[in-house]
Design a protein around this motif. Structure first.
Motif, PDB file in Angstrom:
ATOM      1  N   PRO A 197       0.618  -1.054   0.322  1.00 21.31           N
ATOM      2  CA  PRO A 197       0.397   0.296   0.250  1.00 21.31           C
ATOM      3  C   PRO A 197       1.174   1.037   0.224  1.00 21.31           C
ATOM      4  O   PRO A 197       0.506   2.284  -0.365  1.00 21.31           O
ATOM      5  N   LEU A 198       2.216   0.901   0.686  1.00 23.25           N
ATOM      6  CA  LEU A 198       2.548   2.525   0.906  1.00 23.25           C
ATOM      7  C   LEU A 198       4.342   2.412  -0.292  1.00 23.25           C
ATOM      8  O   LEU A 198       4.052   3.862  -0.717  1.00 23.25           O
ATOM      9  N   ILE A 199       5.091   1.630  -0.071  1.00 23.51           N
ATOM     10  CA  ILE A 199       6.361   1.717  -0.345  1.00 23.51           C
ATOM     11  C   ILE A 199       6.512   1.472  -1.880  1.00 23.51           C
ATOM     12  O   ILE A 199       6.642   2.030  -2.688  1.00 23.51           O
ATOM     13  N   GLU A 200       5.713   0.402  -2.158  1.00 24.07           N
ATOM     14  CA  GLU A 200       5.733  -0.169  -3.747  1.00 24.07           C
ATOM     15  C   GLU A 200       5.287   1.482  -4.806  1.00 24.07           C
ATOM     16  O   GLU A 200       5.777   1.830  -6.076  1.00 24.07           O
ATOM     17  N   PRO A 201       4.373   1.582  -4.446  1.00 24.57           N
ATOM     18  CA  PRO A 201       3.525   2.626  -5.288  1.00 24.57           C
ATOM     19  C   PRO A 201       5.126   4.433  -5.072  1.00 24.57           C
ATOM     20  O   PRO A 201       4.826   4.430  -6.525  1.00 24.57           O
ATOM     21  N   VAL A 202       4.919   4.241  -3.871  1.00 24.98           N
ATOM     22  CA  VAL A 202       6.726   4.940  -4.485  1.00 24.98           C
ATOM     23  C   VAL A 202       7.610   4.700  -4.423  1.00 24.98           C
ATOM     24  O   VAL A 202       9.015   5.437  -5.700  1.00 24.98           O
ATOM     25  N   LEU A 203       7.926   3.840  -4.768  1.00 24.56           N
ATOM     26  CA  LEU A 203       8.907   3.113  -5.863  1.00 24.56           C
ATOM     27  C   LEU A 203       9.195   2.895  -7.115  1.00 24.56           C
ATOM     28  O   LEU A 203       9.903   3.851  -8.058  1.00 24.56           O
ATOM     29  N   ILE A 204       7.524   2.762  -7.570  1.00 26.66           N
ATOM     30  CA  ILE A 204       7.319   2.909  -9.426  1.00 26.66           C
ATOM     31  C   ILE A 204       6.910   4.713  -9.514  1.00 26.66           C
ATOM     32  O   ILE A 204       7.537   4.773 -10.291  1.00 26.66           O
ATOM     33  N   GLU A 205       7.188   5.345  -8.946  1.00 27.25           N
ATOM     34  CA  GLU A 205       6.401   6.375  -9.210  1.00 27.25           C
ATOM     35  C   GLU A 205       7.992   7.485  -9.264  1.00 27.25           C
ATOM     36  O   GLU A 205       8.334   8.115  -9.743  1.00 27.25           O
ATOM     37  N   PHE A 206       9.114   6.917  -8.394  1.00 25.66           N
ATOM     38  CA  PHE A 206      10.428   7.064  -8.352  1.00 25.66           C
ATOM     39  C   PHE A 206      11.367   7.008  -9.794  1.00 25.66           C
ATOM     40  O   PHE A 206      12.628   6.950  -9.589  1.00 25.66           O
ATOM     41  N   ASN A 207      10.851   5.913 -10.378  1.00 28.74           N
ATOM     42  CA  ASN A 207      11.855   4.621 -10.921  1.00 28.74           C
ATOM     43  C   ASN A 207      12.406   3.978 -10.140  1.00 28.74           C
ATOM     44  O   ASN A 207      14.292   3.737 -10.131  1.00 28.74           O
ATOM     45  N   TYR A 208      12.401   3.510  -9.064  1.00 27.36           N
ATOM     46  CA  TYR A 208      13.492   3.296  -8.455  1.00 27.36           C
ATOM     47  C   TYR A 208      13.168   1.348  -8.058  1.00 27.36           C
ATOM     48  O   TYR A 208      13.987   0.547  -7.290  1.00 27.36           O
ATOM     49  N   MET A 209      11.668   1.174  -9.075  1.00 22.40           N
ATOM     50  CA  MET A 209      11.330  -0.455  -8.900  1.00 22.40           C
ATOM     51  C   MET A 209      12.810  -1.121  -9.403  1.00 22.40           C
ATOM     52  O   MET A 209      13.520  -2.457  -8.829  1.00 22.40           O
ATOM     53  N   ASP A 210      13.665  -0.933 -10.490  1.00 19.18           N
ATOM     54  CA  ASP A 210      14.621  -1.746 -10.883  1.00 19.18           C
ATOM     55  C   ASP A 210      15.422  -1.645  -9.319  1.00 19.18           C
ATOM     56  O   ASP A 210      16.106  -2.524  -9.822  1.00 19.18           O
ATOM     57  N   LYS A 211      15.892  -0.636  -9.039  1.00 17.97           N
ATOM     58  CA  LYS A 211      17.088  -0.751  -7.670  1.00 17.97           C
ATOM     59  C   LYS A 211      16.558  -2.058  -6.630  1.00 17.97           C
ATOM     60  O   LYS A 211      17.314  -2.651  -6.065  1.00 17.97           O
ATOM     61  N   PHE A 212      14.941  -1.681  -6.646  1.00 21.42           N
ATOM     62  CA  PHE A 212      14.389  -2.750  -5.418  1.00 21.42           C
ATOM     63  C   PHE A 212      14.455  -4.490  -5.874  1.00 21.42           C
ATOM     64  O   PHE A 212      15.269  -5.191  -5.364  1.00 21.42           O
ATOM     65  N   GLU A 213      13.869  -4.953  -7.450  1.00 24.24           N
ATOM     66  CA  GLU A 213      14.246  -5.846  -7.659  1.00 24.24           C
ATOM     67  C   GLU A 213      16.087  -6.190  -7.959  1.00 24.24           C
ATOM     68  O   GLU A 213      16.078  -7.946  -7.114  1.00 24.24           O
TER      69      GLU A 213
END
Length: 192
Positions: A82-98
């Motif tokens: 609910p909180l972290i994933e949308p922020v990661l997507i918004e700031f293009n950090y999802m690839d770093k997270f993966e």
């Protein structure tokens, strides 16, 4: 352009302020959860201005960082979708997270230690550890050891380097500052 020399002088003056330890603790905590500026930028001048308090400042920085890491862990554990994933997507950090997730699968708790000690963004790994529901005690120990080693190393180098190191640093600060900016831009262009 001597912008970094002016910032360096301002930081040294500010490091002597009576509220500097509190600001160091807040900055360190925030950096472990979301803030992009590492606490070393305040820890180093504080040790330089009061070398007799080097170990106290390193301890404060370590404890604040580990508390921030625990908050990051809990956010990843309890609030990822609910909180972290949308922020990661918004700031293009999802690839770093993966990427962090892949490192966790390969190296386990050692990744937390490495992220705690190195300039790798510790916050990404605290969130990842929580999301992957890593055992809390190994996470806590790896965080404390990694972060402690880093901040005590910085404090020790500054304490024992003393005025000679400060003079060399001051003479080179603009070259170092602009080099970091250029490297950050290159890294952004290459990895984004």
């Amino acid at each position: 352009m001597k912008i970094f020399t002016k910032l360096y002088d301002w930081t040294l003056r500010w490091a002597e302020h009576r509220l500097a330890p509190a600001v160091l603790a807040v900055l360190t905590f925030a950096e472990s959860v979301f803030f992009p500026i590492p606490p070393d930028v305040l820890l180093a001048p504080m040790v330089l201005s009061k070398p007799e308090k080097a170990w106290r400042y390193a301890t404060l920085t370590t404890i604040s960082s580990v508390f921030g890491g625990v908050v990051g862990y809990l956010l990843g554990y309890l609030m990822f979708e609910p909180l972290i994933e949308p922020v990661l997507i918004e700031f293009n950090y999802m690839d770093k997270f993966e990427n962090a997730m892949a490192w966790f699968e390969e190296y386990g708790v050692w990744v937390v230690f490495l992220a705690g000690f190195s300039p790798i963004p510790y916050k990404v790994f605290t969130l990842s550890a929580g999301f992957m529901q890593m055992l809390f005690l190994p996470f806590l120990i790896a965080s404390a050891v990694g972060r402690g080693m880093r901040f005590f190393l910085v404090a020790g180098l500054i304490k024992f380097g003393g005025p000679k190191m400060e003079a060399k640093l001051r003479n080179s600060i603009d070259v170092i500052g602009w080099s970091v900016v250029i490297l950050a831009v290159i890294a952004y262009l290459v990895f984004s």
